[in-house]
Design a protein around this motif. Structure first.
Motif, PDB file in Angstrom:
ATOM      1  N   TYR A 441       0.867  -1.176   0.000  1.00  0.00           N
ATOM      2  CA  TYR A 441       0.000   0.000   0.000  1.00  0.00           C
ATOM      3  C   TYR A 441       0.905   1.227   0.000  1.00  0.00           C
ATOM      4  O   TYR A 441       1.793   1.349   0.851  1.00  0.00           O
ATOM      5  CB  TYR A 441      -0.892   0.025   1.248  1.00  0.00           C
ATOM      6  CG  TYR A 441      -1.954  -1.042   1.289  1.00  0.00           C
ATOM      7  CD1 TYR A 441      -3.003  -1.050   0.383  1.00  0.00           C
ATOM      8  CD2 TYR A 441      -1.925  -2.043   2.264  1.00  0.00           C
ATOM      9  CE1 TYR A 441      -3.995  -2.026   0.436  1.00  0.00           C
ATOM     10  CE2 TYR A 441      -2.906  -3.019   2.326  1.00  0.00           C
ATOM     11  CZ  TYR A 441      -3.936  -3.005   1.407  1.00  0.00           C
ATOM     12  OH  TYR A 441      -4.910  -3.967   1.454  1.00  0.00           O
ATOM     13  N   LEU A 442       0.686   2.141  -0.952  1.00  0.00           N
ATOM     14  CA  LEU A 442       1.555   3.293  -1.106  1.00  0.00           C
ATOM     15  C   LEU A 442       1.654   4.085   0.203  1.00  0.00           C
ATOM     16  O   LEU A 442       0.639   4.456   0.797  1.00  0.00           O
ATOM     17  CB  LEU A 442       1.023   4.193  -2.221  1.00  0.00           C
ATOM     18  CG  LEU A 442       1.887   5.391  -2.587  1.00  0.00           C
ATOM     19  CD1 LEU A 442       3.199   4.928  -3.212  1.00  0.00           C
ATOM     20  CD2 LEU A 442       1.142   6.316  -3.544  1.00  0.00           C
ATOM     21  N   HIS A 443       2.882   4.335   0.637  1.00  0.00           N
ATOM     22  CA  HIS A 443       3.209   5.109   1.839  1.00  0.00           C
ATOM     23  C   HIS A 443       2.818   4.406   3.146  1.00  0.00           C
ATOM     24  O   HIS A 443       3.021   4.971   4.226  1.00  0.00           O
ATOM     25  CB  HIS A 443       2.524   6.493   1.829  1.00  0.00           C
ATOM     26  CG  HIS A 443       2.819   7.312   0.626  1.00  0.00           C
ATOM     27  ND1 HIS A 443       4.081   7.437   0.091  1.00  0.00           N
ATOM     28  CD2 HIS A 443       1.991   8.053  -0.169  1.00  0.00           C
ATOM     29  CE1 HIS A 443       4.031   8.220  -0.971  1.00  0.00           C
ATOM     30  NE2 HIS A 443       2.775   8.602  -1.153  1.00  0.00           N
ATOM     31  N   HIS A 444       2.243   3.213   3.046  1.00  0.00           N
ATOM     32  CA  HIS A 444       1.784   2.537   4.272  1.00  0.00           C
ATOM     33  C   HIS A 444       2.201   1.068   4.274  1.00  0.00           C
ATOM     34  O   HIS A 444       1.356   0.167   4.237  1.00  0.00           O
ATOM     35  CB  HIS A 444       0.270   2.661   4.410  1.00  0.00           C
ATOM     36  CG  HIS A 444      -0.195   4.030   4.746  1.00  0.00           C
ATOM     37  ND1 HIS A 444      -0.089   4.567   6.013  1.00  0.00           N
ATOM     38  CD2 HIS A 444      -0.750   5.004   3.974  1.00  0.00           C
ATOM     39  CE1 HIS A 444      -0.572   5.800   6.013  1.00  0.00           C
ATOM     40  NE2 HIS A 444      -0.969   6.093   4.788  1.00  0.00           N
ATOM     41  N   PRO A 445       3.503   0.806   4.377  1.00  0.00           N
ATOM     42  CA  PRO A 445       3.950  -0.584   4.460  1.00  0.00           C
ATOM     43  C   PRO A 445       3.390  -1.302   5.686  1.00  0.00           C
ATOM     44  O   PRO A 445       3.236  -2.526   5.683  1.00  0.00           O
ATOM     45  CB  PRO A 445       5.477  -0.474   4.514  1.00  0.00           C
ATOM     46  CG  PRO A 445       5.743   0.925   4.975  1.00  0.00           C
ATOM     47  CD  PRO A 445       4.631   1.749   4.422  1.00  0.00           C
ATOM     48  N   ALA A 450       0.207  -5.717   8.030  1.00  0.00           N
ATOM     49  CA  ALA A 450      -0.953  -6.156   8.808  1.00  0.00           C
ATOM     50  C   ALA A 450      -1.898  -7.006   7.971  1.00  0.00           C
ATOM     51  O   ALA A 450      -2.639  -7.839   8.519  1.00  0.00           O
ATOM     52  CB  ALA A 450      -1.697  -4.941   9.356  1.00  0.00           C
ATOM     53  N   ALA A 451      -1.868  -6.828   6.657  1.00  0.00           N
ATOM     54  CA  ALA A 451      -2.789  -7.564   5.781  1.00  0.00           C
ATOM     55  C   ALA A 451      -2.244  -8.901   5.331  1.00  0.00           C
ATOM     56  O   ALA A 451      -2.991  -9.699   4.739  1.00  0.00           O
ATOM     57  CB  ALA A 451      -3.106  -6.715   4.546  1.00  0.00           C
ATOM     58  N   MET A 452      -0.963  -9.171   5.598  1.00  0.00           N
ATOM     59  CA  MET A 452      -0.334 -10.406   5.137  1.00  0.00           C
ATOM     60  C   MET A 452       0.071 -11.288   6.328  1.00  0.00           C
ATOM     61  O   MET A 452       0.512 -10.791   7.354  1.00  0.00           O
ATOM     62  CB  MET A 452       0.912 -10.092   4.302  1.00  0.00           C
ATOM     63  CG  MET A 452       0.672  -9.187   3.100  1.00  0.00           C
ATOM     64  SD  MET A 452      -0.448  -9.871   1.846  1.00  0.00           S
ATOM     65  CE  MET A 452       0.510 -11.272   1.283  1.00  0.00           C
ATOM     66  N   THR A 453      -0.097 -12.597   6.144  1.00  0.00           N
ATOM     67  CA  THR A 453       0.350 -13.531   7.176  1.00  0.00           C
ATOM     68  C   THR A 453       1.837 -13.829   6.984  1.00  0.00           C
ATOM     69  O   THR A 453       2.419 -13.510   5.946  1.00  0.00           O
ATOM     70  CB  THR A 453      -0.433 -14.850   7.089  1.00  0.00           C
ATOM     71  OG1 THR A 453      -0.118 -15.499   5.838  1.00  0.00           O
ATOM     72  CG2 THR A 453      -1.928 -14.602   7.166  1.00  0.00           C
ATOM     73  N   ILE A 459      -4.966 -11.445   4.031  1.00  0.00           N
ATOM     74  CA  ILE A 459      -6.146 -11.519   4.896  1.00  0.00           C
ATOM     75  C   ILE A 459      -7.233 -10.656   4.254  1.00  0.00           C
ATOM     76  O   ILE A 459      -7.168  -9.423   4.303  1.00  0.00           O
ATOM     77  CB  ILE A 459      -5.808 -11.019   6.316  1.00  0.00           C
ATOM     78  CG1 ILE A 459      -4.657 -11.853   6.902  1.00  0.00           C
ATOM     79  CG2 ILE A 459      -7.037 -11.087   7.209  1.00  0.00           C
ATOM     80  CD1 ILE A 459      -4.069 -11.271   8.173  1.00  0.00           C
ATOM     81  N   THR A 460      -8.203 -11.277   3.640  1.00  0.00           N
ATOM     82  CA  THR A 460      -9.183 -10.556   2.824  1.00  0.00           C
ATOM     83  C   THR A 460     -10.174  -9.741   3.639  1.00  0.00           C
ATOM     84  O   THR A 460     -10.746  -8.777   3.126  1.00  0.00           O
ATOM     85  CB  THR A 460      -9.975 -11.529   1.950  1.00  0.00           C
ATOM     86  OG1 THR A 460     -10.815 -12.347   2.788  1.00  0.00           O
ATOM     87  CG2 THR A 460      -9.050 -12.418   1.129  1.00  0.00           C
ATOM     88  N   GLY A 461     -10.420 -10.136   4.877  1.00  0.00           N
ATOM     89  CA  GLY A 461     -11.466  -9.499   5.672  1.00  0.00           C
ATOM     90  C   GLY A 461     -12.836 -10.105   5.435  1.00  0.00           C
ATOM     91  O   GLY A 461     -13.814  -9.703   6.073  1.00  0.00           O
ATOM     92  N   ASP A 462     -12.912 -11.093   4.536  1.00  0.00           N
ATOM     93  CA  ASP A 462     -14.173 -11.772   4.270  1.00  0.00           C
ATOM     94  C   ASP A 462     -14.322 -12.997   5.157  1.00  0.00           C
ATOM     95  O   ASP A 462     -13.333 -13.638   5.551  1.00  0.00           O
ATOM     96  CB  ASP A 462     -14.247 -12.232   2.808  1.00  0.00           C
ATOM     97  CG  ASP A 462     -14.490 -11.087   1.848  1.00  0.00           C
ATOM     98  OD1 ASP A 462     -15.214 -10.144   2.227  1.00  0.00           O
ATOM     99  OD2 ASP A 462     -13.961 -11.133   0.726  1.00  0.00           O
TER     100      ASP A 462
END
Length: 590
Positions: A441-445, A450-453, A459-462
């Motif tokens: 995510y641009l500017h937000h590593p 947090a989104a990857m294991t 982690i889709t959030g679904d």
């Protein structure tokens, strides 16, 4: 299928330009009979004559635009922002940006001051390309109102609505207006101009000092060819920056590379058996991943023809299929519903991939009969691209109500809140792993981390289930769960049943706050024309007749004219949750 080393899409485009320069790349249907305002209704007015561009023409126009972008000083991987509607101008500019190794950053035409300002600030684009007007909205005043707060924005190009002819278009100053020896051709014909004649069509002049006063240009001179060759992107170069509107309302800049999108394209076209003989219909906005990747880029990767529609009108859609030969489309559920329920549904499609939600059984049955094509479900995201899809030869009972099965070379799993993988049929957190995964995510590593294991799953959030045969069924968003006194409500199951009610065209079940139970279920419905508003008792009786447990029944009904949706067709449930929360608060204060 070696997805990690998929042939790069720019190489595939160049291959088609070299081997089939006279093949149609673009059939641009424009805004259709709806003109500046989109319409979902049928119209008796005829669609305008389409504009067509061959692969050879497209390549040369894009080269001219690319050279002019270079003159602006655009650097490798630098984002270039543009807010153009679907059409040939969008496509030319995208290809030009790729050819100088920069990063396309398309913005949806529906975005306004707040969103546009946020994205330009975030990506740091020094360029913004907008239309003068689209769907009755004038863009220059908007840009002028926000430009003072965008110190990095150095160049704004405005494309006039009248500047639609590729032969004379200046693309707001990024073309000379003498781009190629181009002439509009009927959509069923090919170019009669040879490759050699294009070289002679250009009187080479010294490079202009700015894009706006450049002469007719393309990469015909050795110097220009060398300039573009030096900027040829690699597999790891950035290929796309898309900002997700999503279902939470928080925009995130998703970065993809040439390799990740090429992996997505190879998997998609191979899995579905698409070929250069298919015609790819693109009714979705090109500034959204559905239109960008699974419309425009799929047609490029195949060397096929794309049929583009800027605003939604069901009669133009019918023409795209029956008059212009569209055989494949990936689009949201409302598009499928509209063409299925047309008085004379179009015939000719081979495959319709319905995204945004699992296909309701009733609509699937209607569509298969009315359209004579295979309707399949799929799941993907801006971050992961498409990961599951139904195959045209899958059993019908598996296609209805599911989001397909995993694509070869990718992986999906369901885990509990502690990360333990769950057995088939159990609901849990849906995670995916794919070579087509975004890089950050641009500017937000930290958002990316947090989104990857740890083992590389997104982690889709679904919430979802996977049955014993591998078919995925999304059951809701983790944030969309209705927790009624500790009991989780099966939201998707309720929606699927209510969708069968004759009075209901569209439905979404969301949580509403409750002091005693924490949450209760509220059903938002859109009515079918000619039907009276059903009251709560009628709807709960309907669910009871279908043997749904009373504890799961909605406890309030709200009728609205249309659902708030993302451009990909997903219902923005946070909008509905906010709406019912505000209504309850207002009622409490009375």
């Amino acid at each position: 299928m070696n997805l990690e080393n998929a042939p790069l899409f720019l190489d595939k485009i160049d291959e088609t330009v070299k081997n089939s320069p006279d093949k149609l790349a673009i059939i641009d249907l424009g805004s259709g009979p709806a003109g500046q305002g989109a319409s979902t209704s049928s119209s008796t007015r005829s669609a305008p004559s389409p504009l067509t561009i061959t692969y050879g023409d497209l390549s040369r126009i894009a080269d001219e635009c690319a050279l002019n972008l270079l003159d602006l000083g655009i650097e490798p991987d630098e984002p270039v922002a543009y807010q153009l509607p679907t059409g040939w101008q969008f496509i030319v500019l995208t290809l030009a940006i790729w050819r100088i190794g920069a990063t396309p950053c398309p913005l949806l035409p529906s975005l306004r001051e707040r969103e546009v300002s946020f994205i330009i600030k975030s990506c740091g684009s020094r360029v913004l390309v907008v239309p003068d007007k689209f769907r009755n909205f004038e863009y220059p005043p908007m840009v002028e109102s926000i430009r003072g707060g965008l110190p990095n924005l150095k160049h704004v190009f405005t494309v006039p609505s009248s500047d639609a002819d590729p032969a004379t278009s200046k693309l707001g100053g990024l073309l000379s207006g003498q781009s190629v020896a181009y002439s509009a051709r009927p959509a069923g014909t090919t170019s009669t101009t040879s490759t050699a004649s294009y070289a002679s069509a250009f009187d080479r002049t010294p490079h202009a000092t700015s894009a706006s006063d450049s002469a007719s240009r393309a990469a015909n001179s050795p110097a220009d060819a060398s300039r573009l060759a030096a900027r040829r992107p690699t597999a790891s170069s950035h290929s796309q920056l898309l900002y997700t509107s999503g279902t939470t309302g928080e925009p995130k800049g998703v970065l993809q590379t040439h390799q990740t999108l090429s992996s997505a394209l190879l998997s998609h076209t191979t899995t579905l058996g698409l070929t250069a003989d298919d015609r790819i219909w693109v009714p979705s906005p090109l500034a959204h991943q559905t239109g960008f990747l699974y419309g425009m880029m799929v047609s490029f990767y195949l060397g096929a023809t794309g049929v583009y529609q800027a605003t939604w009108n069901v009669d133009v859609a019918k023409a795209a299929i029956e008059e212009h030969g569209a055989t494949f489309v990936q689009a949201a559920m409302p598009f499928l519903a509209d063409i299925t329920r047309h008085p004379k549904p179009p015939r000719g499609l081979r495959i319709f991939i319905a995204t945004g939600a699992a296909i309701p059984r009733q609509l699937a049955q209607e569509a298969n009969s009315a359209l004579g094509c295979r309707v399949v479900g799929a799941w993907g995201s801006t971050e992961s691209c498409l990961v599951t899809v139904g195959r045209p030869d899958d059993p019908v009972e598996k296609l209805v109500g599911t989001d397909g099965r995993v694509i070869d070379g990718m992986s999906i799993r369901i885990v509990d809140d502690e990360g333990r993988e769950l057995p088939p049929g159990e609901e849990g957190n849906y995670q995916v792993k794919t070579p087509a995964m975004f890089i950050t995510y641009l500017h937000h590593p930290e958002w990316y981390d947090a989104a990857m294991t740890d083992d590389g799953y997104f982690i889709t959030g679904d919430l979802a289930t996977i049955d014993a045969d591998g078919y995925l069924k999304i059951t809701g968003r983790k944030k969309d769960v209705v927790n009624r006194g500790g009991e989780k409500i099966p939201v998707v199951e309720i929606e699927d049943l209510l969708y069968q009610h004759p009075a209901i065209l569209d439905v979404a079940v969301v949580a509403m706050p409750d002091e005693r139970l924490g949450e209760r279920a509220c059903a938002y419905i859109v009515l079918n024309k000619g039907h009276a508003v059903p009251d709560l008792a009628q709807l709960t009786d309907f669910l009871g007749e279908r043997k749904m447990a009373k504890i799961y029944w909605p406890e309030r009904v709200e009728v609205i004219e249309e659902m708030p949706r993302t451009p990909s067709g997903k219902i923005q449930k946070y909008v509905l949750r906010n709406d019912i929360t505000a209504k309850l608060a207002a009622e409490t204060q009375r």
